[in-house]
Design a protein around this motif. Structure first.
Motif, PDB file in Angstrom:
ATOM      1  N   ALA A 298      24.985  49.688  36.902  1.00 43.92           N
ATOM      2  CA  ALA A 298      25.505  50.249  35.653  1.00 43.92           C
ATOM      3  C   ALA A 298      25.277  49.287  34.490  1.00 43.92           C
ATOM      4  O   ALA A 298      24.901  49.691  33.380  1.00 43.92           O
ATOM      5  N   GLU A 299      25.488  47.993  34.742  1.00 44.42           N
ATOM      6  CA  GLU A 299      25.251  46.979  33.708  1.00 44.42           C
ATOM      7  C   GLU A 299      23.762  46.918  33.355  1.00 44.42           C
ATOM      8  O   GLU A 299      23.390  46.777  32.175  1.00 44.42           O
ATOM      9  N   THR A 300      22.912  47.019  34.361  1.00 51.84           N
ATOM     10  CA  THR A 300      21.468  46.981  34.122  1.00 51.84           C
ATOM     11  C   THR A 300      21.016  48.211  33.347  1.00 51.84           C
ATOM     12  O   THR A 300      20.159  48.123  32.454  1.00 51.84           O
ATOM     13  N   ASP A 301      21.585  49.364  33.682  1.00 49.20           N
ATOM     14  CA  ASP A 301      21.267  50.599  32.957  1.00 49.20           C
ATOM     15  C   ASP A 301      21.588  50.446  31.476  1.00 49.20           C
ATOM     16  O   ASP A 301      20.812  50.860  30.600  1.00 49.20           O
ATOM     17  N   HIS A 302      22.737  49.823  31.196  1.00 46.39           N
ATOM     18  CA  HIS A 302      23.137  49.575  29.807  1.00 46.39           C
ATOM     19  C   HIS A 302      22.137  48.642  29.123  1.00 46.39           C
ATOM     20  O   HIS A 302      21.751  48.853  27.975  1.00 46.39           O
ATOM     21  N   ALA A 303      21.665  47.637  29.858  1.00 50.62           N
ATOM     22  CA  ALA A 303      20.743  46.651  29.294  1.00 50.62           C
ATOM     23  C   ALA A 303      19.381  47.261  28.974  1.00 50.62           C
ATOM     24  O   ALA A 303      18.791  46.978  27.932  1.00 50.62           O
ATOM     25  N   VAL A 304      18.863  48.111  29.865  1.00 53.94           N
ATOM     26  CA  VAL A 304      17.519  48.657  29.648  1.00 53.94           C
ATOM     27  C   VAL A 304      17.507  49.782  28.620  1.00 53.94           C
ATOM     28  O   VAL A 304      16.443  50.194  28.161  1.00 53.94           O
ATOM     29  N   LYS A 305      18.685  50.267  28.234  1.00 56.80           N
ATOM     30  CA  LYS A 305      18.745  51.327  27.233  1.00 56.80           C
ATOM     31  C   LYS A 305      19.123  50.800  25.861  1.00 56.80           C
ATOM     32  O   LYS A 305      19.597  51.548  25.004  1.00 56.80           O
ATOM     33  N   GLY A 306      18.892  49.505  25.655  1.00 59.18           N
ATOM     34  CA  GLY A 306      19.038  48.955  24.312  1.00 59.18           C
ATOM     35  C   GLY A 306      20.005  47.823  24.147  1.00 59.18           C
ATOM     36  O   GLY A 306      19.984  47.128  23.123  1.00 59.18           O
ATOM     37  N   ALA A 307      20.870  47.590  25.129  1.00 59.64           N
ATOM     38  CA  ALA A 307      21.880  46.536  24.974  1.00 59.64           C
ATOM     39  C   ALA A 307      21.338  45.150  25.307  1.00 59.64           C
ATOM     40  O   ALA A 307      21.914  44.143  24.890  1.00 59.64           O
ATOM     41  N   GLY A 308      20.252  45.077  26.058  1.00 67.01           N
ATOM     42  CA  GLY A 308      19.695  43.790  26.463  1.00 67.01           C
ATOM     43  C   GLY A 308      18.423  43.450  25.709  1.00 67.01           C
ATOM     44  O   GLY A 308      17.750  44.330  25.164  1.00 67.01           O
ATOM     45  N   ARG A 309      18.078  42.184  25.689  1.00 64.43           N
ATOM     46  CA  ARG A 309      16.877  41.734  24.978  1.00 64.43           C
ATOM     47  C   ARG A 309      15.612  41.900  25.815  1.00 64.43           C
ATOM     48  O   ARG A 309      14.525  42.078  25.288  1.00 64.43           O
ATOM     49  N   ASP A 310      15.750  41.810  27.139  1.00 64.83           N
ATOM     50  CA  ASP A 310      14.583  41.839  28.015  1.00 64.83           C
ATOM     51  C   ASP A 310      14.835  42.816  29.169  1.00 64.83           C
ATOM     52  O   ASP A 310      15.324  42.423  30.230  1.00 64.83           O
ATOM     53  N   PRO A 311      14.512  44.109  28.982  1.00 60.83           N
ATOM     54  CA  PRO A 311      14.774  45.113  30.028  1.00 60.83           C
ATOM     55  C   PRO A 311      14.079  44.800  31.353  1.00 60.83           C
ATOM     56  O   PRO A 311      14.654  45.024  32.420  1.00 60.83           O
TER      57      PRO A 311
END
Length: 337
Positions: free
Chosen positions: A308-321
């Motif tokens: 769930a955290e990774t999903d959030h990251a790859v949809k714009g919340a993280g710098r490096d999906p």
């Protein structure tokens, strides 16, 4: 010193519709960069008008070569007053003459004529766009934005649902993994599956007809990670990234498999018996039960949280999906969650 006032953006006074909602109007502005949605909307509109009037006169021109006064000729009634459809393409490259003529036309549209303006984006023609968007009760706008990578699965599901059918989320994700660079190709593949199947479209159907399209798919990567094959999982995902595979379908595949594992956890009975309770196919239940041998409730819960955290990251919340996906796969494969 008084602060300079910013130029205000005129509000739209006309309905803004999707490509599926297109309807006849005096002026139909088809805006946005996604050509597939735009062409779908124009084709639908043409079909509706032709169904209403088989003698419909259709004219298509390019905005870049427009000469002043030509619009009046195109929309003017013929001898027998047949309805007219005028399609002007490439309005983002229009001449000044077209801008002036369309602005004037918004104030006095011709009855029996439908004017379609295809504008692919950009600042050219802003005066024209503002005039059309302010033409209340005369115009409608069809917004054709490119879907985000994270929205492609929803696009596929909607396309299949529009045909009165259903596609499993895993199958839609697999199809996106195979056709994630061209929306027209993606929709074409979904329509092909509709013609060769008669029931719910599953990932088995996608693999049967398009499995060779992309060697690396989100589900193959997920299988490797959940089987504890960390080297295989990382090798597959790096190969996938090098060939254009987007992070979102990979995370979606892992999440889908973990959800089935969570539903199956602790249930007794045959694969077929559990399948009906878990909302999955018997083969999916069998695979999930095998994968569960290395997991307990606590570690499975942490894995679901990580995804769930990774999903959030790859949809714009993280710098490096891509890094986020590799980290997720490594942690899951090593059971380090």
């Amino acid at each position: 010193m008084a602060q300079a006032k910013r130029a205000s953006t005129p509000k739209r006074a006309i309905p803004v519709l999707t490509h599926r909602e297109v309807r006849p109007a005096g002026i139909v502005l088809v805006s946005g960069p996604e050509d597939y949605f735009a062409e779908t909307a124009i084709t639908r509109l043409r079909d509706v008008l032709r169904a209403e009037s088989p003698d419909l006169e259709i004219t298509e021109i390019e905005a870049s070569g427009y000469a002043g006064g030509h619009l009046t000729t195109l929309v003017s009634p013929s001898l027998f007053f047949e309805p007219r459809l005028v399609i002007i393409r490439g309005v983002q490259q229009c001449t000044d003459a077209l801008i002036a003529d369309v602005v004037a036309y918004t104030k006095m549209p011709v009855e029996g004529a439908t004017l379609v303006l295809r504008h692919g984006g950009g600042v050219r023609g802003k005066k024209l766009l503002d005039a059309v968007r302010g033409a209340k009760d005369v115009a409608v706008e069809i917004d054709c934005q490119k879907p985000k990578p994270s929205e492609l699965v929803d696009v596929v599901v909607a396309e299949v649902r529009n045909a009165g059918r259903r596609i499993e989320p895993q199958a839609a994700s697999l199809l996106v993994a195979a056709f994630n660079t061209d929306l027209a190709e993606l929709i074409g593949a979904a329509r092909q599956l509709l013609t060769v199947t008669s029931d719910t479209i599953t990932d088995e159907h996608v693999d049967k007809y398009f499995g060779g399209r992309v060697e690396t798919t989100g589900f193959k990567i997920a299988d490797a990670a959940l089987a504890g094959r960390v080297r295989d999982a990382l090798a597959l995902v790096r190969h996938g990234f090098s060939t254009g595979l987007h992070p979102v379908p990979i995370v979606s595949a892992v999440a889908s498999k973990l959800r089935i594992m969570a539903k199956v956890q602790g249930l007794s009975g045959s694969d077929a018996q559990i399948a009906s309770r878990a909302g999955a196919s018997p083969w999916q239940v069998g695979q999930a039960r095998r994968e569960l041998r290395d997991w307990d409730d606590a570690s499975l819960g942490r894995a679901i949280t990580l995804v769930a955290e990774t999903d959030h990251a790859v949809k714009g919340a993280g710098r490096d999906p891509q890094f986020a996906v590799e980290r997720m796969l490594r942690c899951i494969a090593l059971r380090d969650v």
